[in-house]
Structure formats: C-alpha cells, structure tokens
Design a protein around this motif. Sequence first.
Motif, PDB file in Angstrom:
ATOM      1  N   PRO A  34      53.028  34.910  47.251  1.00  3.80           N
ATOM      2  CA  PRO A  34      53.782  35.298  46.059  1.00  3.80           C
ATOM      3  C   PRO A  34      55.221  34.793  46.127  1.00  3.80           C
ATOM      4  CG  PRO A  34      52.449  37.126  46.806  1.00  3.80           C
ATOM      5  CD  PRO A  34      52.324  36.062  47.854  1.00  3.80           C
ATOM      6  N   ILE A  80      51.629  40.473  43.017  1.00  9.56           N
ATOM      7  CA  ILE A  80      50.534  41.322  42.562  1.00  9.56           C
ATOM      8  C   ILE A  80      51.146  42.460  41.763  1.00  9.56           C
ATOM      9  CG2 ILE A  80      48.604  42.781  43.253  1.00  9.56           C
ATOM     10  CD1 ILE A  80      48.279  41.100  45.726  1.00  9.56           C
ATOM     11  N   LEU A  85      47.110  44.192  37.542  1.00 11.03           N
ATOM     12  CA  LEU A  85      45.963  44.501  38.382  1.00 11.03           C
ATOM     13  C   LEU A  85      45.101  45.581  37.733  1.00 11.03           C
ATOM     14  CD1 LEU A  85      44.279  44.406  40.932  1.00 11.03           C
ATOM     15  CD2 LEU A  85      45.983  45.874  42.052  1.00 11.03           C
ATOM     16  N   VAL A 164      42.447  37.839  40.051  1.00 12.82           N
ATOM     17  CA  VAL A 164      43.547  38.808  40.143  1.00 12.82           C
ATOM     18  C   VAL A 164      43.107  39.998  40.993  1.00 12.82           C
ATOM     19  CG1 VAL A 164      45.023  40.382  38.820  1.00 12.82           C
ATOM     20  CG2 VAL A 164      44.474  38.115  37.905  1.00 12.82           C
ATOM     21  N   ARG A 167      42.632  39.206  44.917  1.00 13.51           N
ATOM     22  CA  ARG A 167      43.841  39.234  45.755  1.00 13.51           C
ATOM     23  C   ARG A 167      44.058  40.631  46.318  1.00 13.51           C
ATOM     24  NH1 ARG A 167      48.872  37.002  42.543  1.00 13.51           N
ATOM     25  NH2 ARG A 167      49.764  36.692  44.616  1.00 13.51           N
ATOM     26  N   ALA A 168      43.875  41.639  45.474  1.00 11.76           N
ATOM     27  CA  ALA A 168      44.055  43.014  45.930  1.00 11.76           C
ATOM     28  C   ALA A 168      42.921  43.434  46.860  1.00 11.76           C
ATOM     29  CB  ALA A 168      44.131  43.958  44.728  1.00 11.76           C
ATOM     30  N   ALA A 215      48.268  47.297  44.979  1.00  7.99           N
ATOM     31  CA  ALA A 215      47.719  46.902  46.273  1.00  7.99           C
ATOM     32  C   ALA A 215      48.354  47.706  47.387  1.00  7.99           C
ATOM     33  CB  ALA A 215      47.948  45.408  46.510  1.00  7.99           C
TER      34      ALA A 215
END
Length: 218
Positions: A34, A80, A85, A164, A167-168, A215
């Motif tokens: 990021p 994030i 999210l 998306v 990633r979490a 996250a």
Amino acid sequence: MPIPQSAPLADRTLLRDDVYQKLRDAIVDGTFEPGEQLKDASLAEWLGVSRTPVREALLRLGSSGLVVTQPGRSTTVSAIDSRMLQEARDVVASMHELAVRETVGKLSDAELERMRTANRRFEKALAEGNATEALQADDELHAVPVKASRNRALQSVLDTFGPVVRRAELLRFRSDDGAESLRMHERLIELSEAGDVEGAMRVAFDTWHSLPDAAGSE
C-alpha cells in the motif's frame, strides 16, 4: 482473402488478461505494498510487455479499488480501506451464496472431490503457516461452485471485487484466524454433498461475511 482478425484479437485479449492477473496478484500478496507507486514503464519491463497492456491493467485495477490513479501524476497501490472492504465483502458474500444456490445438488463427484482436495491443502498450509498457499487453496475451493454455475455475470462481479477481499483474507490467514474458515469449508462441502441448498447457502454467505470490516480487527 481479407486479413483474419480473430487470432490477433484473441492473443491481445489473453495478454491483457495475463498482465492484469499478474499485477492483481502482486498487489494481493503484498509484493506491491500500500502506498507504493506503480510506473507503467517499470512494470512493462518487469513483465516483458509493452506499456499498453500495463496501462489497461492499471485502469482495471483502479475500477476495483486496488490502485489509485491521479491523472497526469501517479498510480499507487491503495490502502485497505474499511468502507471499501465492507462493500466488497458484502457483494462477494452474496455472489458466492448465489453460486451455491445454483449448483448444490448438481455438483459432480469430481467437483466435490476438488473441494475436498483444496480444503486439505488449506489445512496443511495453515499448519505450516503458509498464508499465501492457504489463500490459493481457499480460492480453489470456492471456485468450484462458481465455475459450475456457468454464470458469467456472477464471475465478472467476483473478478472485480474479489481481489479487494482477498487482500484482507491474506492478512487474516497470516494471523491465527484460519481454524474457523477450515470448519466452515468442511461444513460447506458436507452440505453440498447432501444436497442441502439452504444450509449450504447460509454457510457460503457466512464464510465471506465473517471477514472483519477492517483488516486485522473483528
């Protein structure tokens, strides 16, 4: 005879998709962090392609929220974001619920076995602390009903918003929070094999909706 158009168009489409997938995966797995700036020239050199498919891939990544582009300035990997999210998670959960509704009771023995095999890989990866492998196995398991649905609109939505959420998920699997996912996978397979559409739909939705809005938090 006119010059055929189909083959070159197909080749270009495959190239664009391949570049997009490689850049998407590099963002999901943290290769690009990021805030990191993405320069099309450097990316093109890394991938061994021209700038055109890279620029097209970055536009697609921007539409799903994985990168942020400031016209005429720079493209960077997005953070994030909690709101993004949550929105993506809710959409992804609904799409997987739909895929299960359309396929439970129709999955072949081979498809159910692919889900079991993927879940065994998932369990092994968790035990070894390999979050990247766990994420890949998780993707393979959930891809079975998605592919079996043959619903192109559903697959298109997941292609856009799934990264998306992934990633979490990767951050989650890097913690000690994978045991519940393993249990829900096992339950999903059990209900799918039994042909319990409503039960499998609930588990599919809850599996994705259980992902925290932010996250690393519940």
